[in-house]
Design a protein around this motif. Structure first.
Motif, PDB file in Angstrom:
ATOM      1  N   GLY A 158       0.799  -1.221   0.000  1.00 53.45           N
ATOM      2  CA  GLY A 158       0.000   0.000   0.000  1.00 53.45           C
ATOM      3  C   GLY A 158       0.828   1.266   0.000  1.00 53.45           C
ATOM      4  O   GLY A 158       0.275   2.362   0.172  1.00 53.45           O
ATOM      5  N   ASP A 159       2.137   1.134  -0.194  1.00 58.96           N
ATOM      6  CA  ASP A 159       3.041   2.284  -0.075  1.00 58.96           C
ATOM      7  C   ASP A 159       3.790   2.555  -1.371  1.00 58.96           C
ATOM      8  O   ASP A 159       4.835   3.196  -1.356  1.00 58.96           O
ATOM      9  CB  ASP A 159       4.039   2.006   1.059  1.00 58.96           C
ATOM     10  N   MET A 160       3.256   2.088  -2.495  1.00 68.25           N
ATOM     11  CA  MET A 160       3.933   2.261  -3.780  1.00 68.25           C
ATOM     12  C   MET A 160       3.168   3.274  -4.630  1.00 68.25           C
ATOM     13  O   MET A 160       1.952   3.181  -4.767  1.00 68.25           O
ATOM     14  CB  MET A 160       4.020   0.913  -4.520  1.00 68.25           C
ATOM     15  N   ASN A 161       3.911   4.228  -5.190  1.00 71.75           N
ATOM     16  CA  ASN A 161       3.258   5.181  -6.082  1.00 71.75           C
ATOM     17  C   ASN A 161       3.209   4.604  -7.494  1.00 71.75           C
ATOM     18  O   ASN A 161       3.698   3.510  -7.766  1.00 71.75           O
ATOM     19  CB  ASN A 161       3.968   6.535  -6.049  1.00 71.75           C
ATOM     20  N   ALA A 162       2.626   5.374  -8.413  1.00 73.72           N
ATOM     21  CA  ALA A 162       2.407   4.864  -9.767  1.00 73.72           C
ATOM     22  C   ALA A 162       3.718   4.515 -10.467  1.00 73.72           C
ATOM     23  O   ALA A 162       3.813   3.493 -11.154  1.00 73.72           O
ATOM     24  CB  ALA A 162       1.622   5.891 -10.591  1.00 73.72           C
ATOM     25  N   GLU A 163       4.745   5.337 -10.305  1.00 69.47           N
ATOM     26  CA  GLU A 163       6.005   5.080 -10.987  1.00 69.47           C
ATOM     27  C   GLU A 163       6.686   3.826 -10.439  1.00 69.47           C
ATOM     28  O   GLU A 163       7.233   3.022 -11.204  1.00 69.47           O
ATOM     29  CB  GLU A 163       6.934   6.293 -10.832  1.00 69.47           C
ATOM     30  N   GLU A 164       6.630   3.642  -9.116  1.00 69.04           N
ATOM     31  CA  GLU A 164       7.237   2.451  -8.536  1.00 69.04           C
ATOM     32  C   GLU A 164       6.484   1.190  -8.960  1.00 69.04           C
ATOM     33  O   GLU A 164       7.091   0.156  -9.239  1.00 69.04           O
ATOM     34  CB  GLU A 164       7.267   2.547  -7.012  1.00 69.04           C
ATOM     35  N   VAL A 165       5.156   1.279  -9.013  1.00 72.75           N
ATOM     36  CA  VAL A 165       4.359   0.140  -9.466  1.00 72.75           C
ATOM     37  C   VAL A 165       4.689  -0.193 -10.918  1.00 72.75           C
ATOM     38  O   VAL A 165       4.801  -1.368 -11.296  1.00 72.75           O
ATOM     39  CB  VAL A 165       2.856   0.431  -9.302  1.00 72.75           C
ATOM     40  N   ALA A 166       4.858   0.844 -11.752  1.00 75.52           N
ATOM     41  CA  ALA A 166       5.206   0.612 -13.158  1.00 75.52           C
ATOM     42  C   ALA A 166       6.547  -0.113 -13.263  1.00 75.52           C
ATOM     43  O   ALA A 166       6.693  -1.061 -14.039  1.00 75.52           O
ATOM     44  CB  ALA A 166       5.241   1.932 -13.916  1.00 75.52           C
ATOM     45  N   LEU A 311      -2.992  -2.024  -6.737  1.00 75.64           N
ATOM     46  CA  LEU A 311      -3.912  -0.921  -7.012  1.00 75.64           C
ATOM     47  C   LEU A 311      -4.930  -0.750  -5.886  1.00 75.64           C
ATOM     48  O   LEU A 311      -5.316   0.369  -5.559  1.00 75.64           O
ATOM     49  CB  LEU A 311      -4.627  -1.155  -8.340  1.00 75.64           C
ATOM     50  N   THR A 312      -5.376  -1.859  -5.304  1.00 78.94           N
ATOM     51  CA  THR A 312      -6.360  -1.785  -4.232  1.00 78.94           C
ATOM     52  C   THR A 312      -5.721  -1.733  -2.845  1.00 78.94           C
ATOM     53  O   THR A 312      -6.430  -1.582  -1.854  1.00 78.94           O
ATOM     54  CB  THR A 312      -7.295  -3.010  -4.288  1.00 78.94           C
ATOM     55  N   ALA A 313      -4.378  -1.885  -2.797  1.00 73.90           N
ATOM     56  CA  ALA A 313      -3.654  -1.885  -1.519  1.00 73.90           C
ATOM     57  C   ALA A 313      -4.165  -2.984  -0.602  1.00 73.90           C
ATOM     58  O   ALA A 313      -4.242  -2.815   0.610  1.00 73.90           O
ATOM     59  CB  ALA A 313      -3.750  -0.528  -0.828  1.00 73.90           C
ATOM     60  N   ARG A 314      -4.509  -4.130  -1.192  1.00 75.90           N
ATOM     61  CA  ARG A 314      -4.997  -5.256  -0.411  1.00 75.90           C
ATOM     62  C   ARG A 314      -4.288  -6.536  -0.838  1.00 75.90           C
ATOM     63  O   ARG A 314      -4.283  -6.886  -2.021  1.00 75.90           O
ATOM     64  CB  ARG A 314      -6.513  -5.440  -0.590  1.00 75.90           C
ATOM     65  N   TYR A 315      -3.676  -7.202   0.129  1.00 76.44           N
ATOM     66  CA  TYR A 315      -3.062  -8.492  -0.136  1.00 76.44           C
ATOM     67  C   TYR A 315      -3.307  -9.389   1.060  1.00 76.44           C
ATOM     68  O   TYR A 315      -3.099  -8.961   2.191  1.00 76.44           O
ATOM     69  CB  TYR A 315      -1.549  -8.349  -0.349  1.00 76.44           C
ATOM     70  N   PRO A 316      -3.807 -10.604   0.837  1.00 75.51           N
ATOM     71  CA  PRO A 316      -4.119 -11.222  -0.443  1.00 75.51           C
ATOM     72  C   PRO A 316      -5.367 -10.621  -1.080  1.00 75.51           C
ATOM     73  O   PRO A 316      -6.209 -10.055  -0.382  1.00 75.51           O
ATOM     74  CB  PRO A 316      -4.337 -12.687  -0.099  1.00 75.51           C
ATOM     75  N   VAL A 441      -7.729   7.601  -8.151  1.00 72.77           N
ATOM     76  CA  VAL A 441      -7.313   6.716  -7.067  1.00 72.77           C
ATOM     77  C   VAL A 441      -5.826   6.929  -6.840  1.00 72.77           C
ATOM     78  O   VAL A 441      -5.007   6.541  -7.678  1.00 72.77           O
ATOM     79  CB  VAL A 441      -7.601   5.251  -7.401  1.00 72.77           C
ATOM     80  N   ALA A 442      -5.494   7.543  -5.691  1.00 72.45           N
ATOM     81  CA  ALA A 442      -4.101   7.894  -5.407  1.00 72.45           C
ATOM     82  C   ALA A 442      -3.551   8.633  -6.626  1.00 72.45           C
ATOM     83  O   ALA A 442      -4.135   9.583  -7.084  1.00 72.45           O
ATOM     84  CB  ALA A 442      -3.303   6.644  -5.065  1.00 72.45           C
TER      85      ALA A 442
END
Length: 480
Positions: A158-166, A311-316, A441-442
């Motif tokens: 839940g702590d990753m921005n769009a660039e880090e996720v990319a 994207l939803t900051a939910r795992y699992p 969303v964020a």
């Protein structure tokens, strides 16, 4: 001589009495101290015993490496952190660290050989783990592989921005593209098998214990030759240990069988309201429908689940205990018609108690991330509608205008995909493109949700490959 021994015994006894008195003056009970020390030792003993047993069975390992501690454990292997003995005098920062994977003795030799060949042929490049050394003595086998420091996925999901996720998804898809180019399916893609060193931006796809080739050649035997127990991983132990997959006979022969999804699971919506979501149901509808024709699309589906988790900051993200529950959750997320269409293409049939239209992933992400919804603005209305004053609405009409006709929830709480899109078109109905409201969303752009939707396409024939996913607008700015 006996006199001297008697004197020594008295001196030793006197020393013990002095120590006991000192402990008593300090308020420390000797027996309590001993119990605490014994408890501490007993906690570490099982792990130390395992390491001692391993180096005893494999003396070569002890000559080359220092085995420090256990860093991972599964049904088919245990992983330890090790360093070179010749570097024992160096500071930790200057040591070269290794992941030492010890395979259980009951693993089939052909499966072990297949995993080793995967590491040798594909590893060491394109974010895929390699192998430095393989040691064997009788039934004790270890793979010595590179180690990178990493944290659990749940600590940064839940702590990753769009660039880090990319960057993260780009690295994962690069690894999958490389693996798939060898005609191999990983078959166990999940966050705990994709190590991420955030500080140094390093990535490693690991654990090829379940990998198999796409071609029709004879496959390696099961990963465990004497048991089919469900594998438990460090981050995947949420399901009860006794939970087993139910084998479903869905063949459409002379006597067609069906799977009634009688127990409707509003998992996505109900769990969204409770701020918790379920875990990955596996690798997509094709697997849940017991199709024997598995391909590389299996891995890209799993990558889509990982992206949806971020994207939803939910795992699992999914947490189904059996195949029927998993199909019900997928029907809630994707809609019933796409699932039934895929089943028909595989010669299967899924019977549901009611049709579902799927939900909007962006709305779901907004809800779970706690982003307040933005009400529609008057600027989004057409000019004639804005100039003409609306007629007063009756109470039922006003209620109908405020509530969704499908879920009956207020529009600002609704998770349904847009009704303007046909339910059968999963690529459009997965998230709402026609609402006048722009859902933010964020800092994730629409292209991030679009990529997730394309990777979660229930039809493996139209699902994005790893190669094509790297050309998606969300990742296009990164080197292919």
């Amino acid at each position: 001589m006996s006199r001297i021994r008697g004197i020594e015994a008295k001196i030793l006894k006197l020393q013990k009495e002095v120590q006991k008195q000192q402990l008593k003056r300090n308020g420390i009970n000797e027996e309590d101290k001993k119990n605490r020390e014994d408890a501490l030792c007993s906690k570490d003993d099982p792990e130390k015993e395992q390491i001692t047993e391993l180096v005893h069975k494999l003396p070569k390992l002890d000559k080359i490496f220092q085995v420090h501690r256990k860093i991972g454990e599964g049904t088919f292997s245990s992983v330890y952190l090790g360093s070179l003995r010749q570097h024992s005098d160096l500071p930790d920062a200057q040591k070269r660290w290794f992941a030492i994977k010890h395979l259980v003795p009951t693993a089939h030799p052909a499966r072990i050989e297949h995993e080793l060949r995967c590491l040798q042929d594909m590893g060491g490049t394109h974010n895929v783990i390699g192998v430095e050394l393989c040691l064997r003595h009788l039934d004790t086998i270890v793979f010595v592989m590179p180690y990178i420091p990493h944290k659990k996925f749940s600590e940064y999901v839940g702590d990753m921005n769009a660039e880090e996720v990319a960057r993260y998804m780009h690295a994962l898809l690069v690894a999958l593209r490389h693996v798939h180019s060898f005609g191999v399916i990983h078959r166990d893609v999940k966050p705990s098998n994709f190590l991420y060193d955030r500080e140094n931006r390093r990535y490693l796809l690991v654990d090829f214990g379940l990998a198999q080739r796409v071609c029709a050649a004879p496959e390696p035997p099961p990963a465990h030759s004497q048991s089919t127990a469900k594998r438990l991983r460090e981050e995947d132990t949420d399901a009860s240990p006794g939970a087993k997959r139910v084998a479903l006979d869905l063949s459409m022969g002379a006597r067609a069988h069906s799977v009634p999804v009688s127990r409707r699971i509003d998992a996505i919506k109900q769990h969204a309201l409770k701020q918790s979501l379920p875990k990955s149901a596996g690798a997509g509808a094709g697997v849940l429908l017991k199709s024997p024709r598995q391909g590389t699309a299996l891995d890209t589906w799993a990558a889509g689940v990982v992206l949806a988790s971020v994207l939803t900051a939910r795992y699992p993200f999914f947490r189904a205990s059996d195949d029927v529950s998993a199909l019900a959750e997928l029907a809630d997320l994707l809609g019933t018609e796409p699932i039934q269409r895929v089943a028909a293409s595989l010669g299967r049939r899924v019977v549901v108690s009611g049709k579902r239209g799927g939900i909007c992933l962006r709305k779901l992400a907004r809800r779970l991330r706690g982003v307040p919804p933005t009400p529609p603005t008057h600027a989004a209305q057409s000019a004639p509608a804005a100039l003409s004053a609306p007629a007063p609405l009756s109470a039922p009409a006003a209620l109908s205008a405020l509530n969704c006709s499908r879920c009956r929830l207020p529009q600002l709480q609704c998770l349904c995909a847009t009704q303007a899109q046909p339910v059968s078109c999963i690529k459009r109905s997965f998230f709402n493109n026609t609402d006048p409201e722009e859902i933010v969303v964020a800092d994730f752009p629409d292209s991030a949700f679009s990529l997730a939707m394309r990777l979660l396409d229930p039809d493996p024939r139209t699902r994005l490959s790893a190669h094509d996913a790297l050309r998606h607008p969300f990742l296009r700015h990164l080197p292919h």
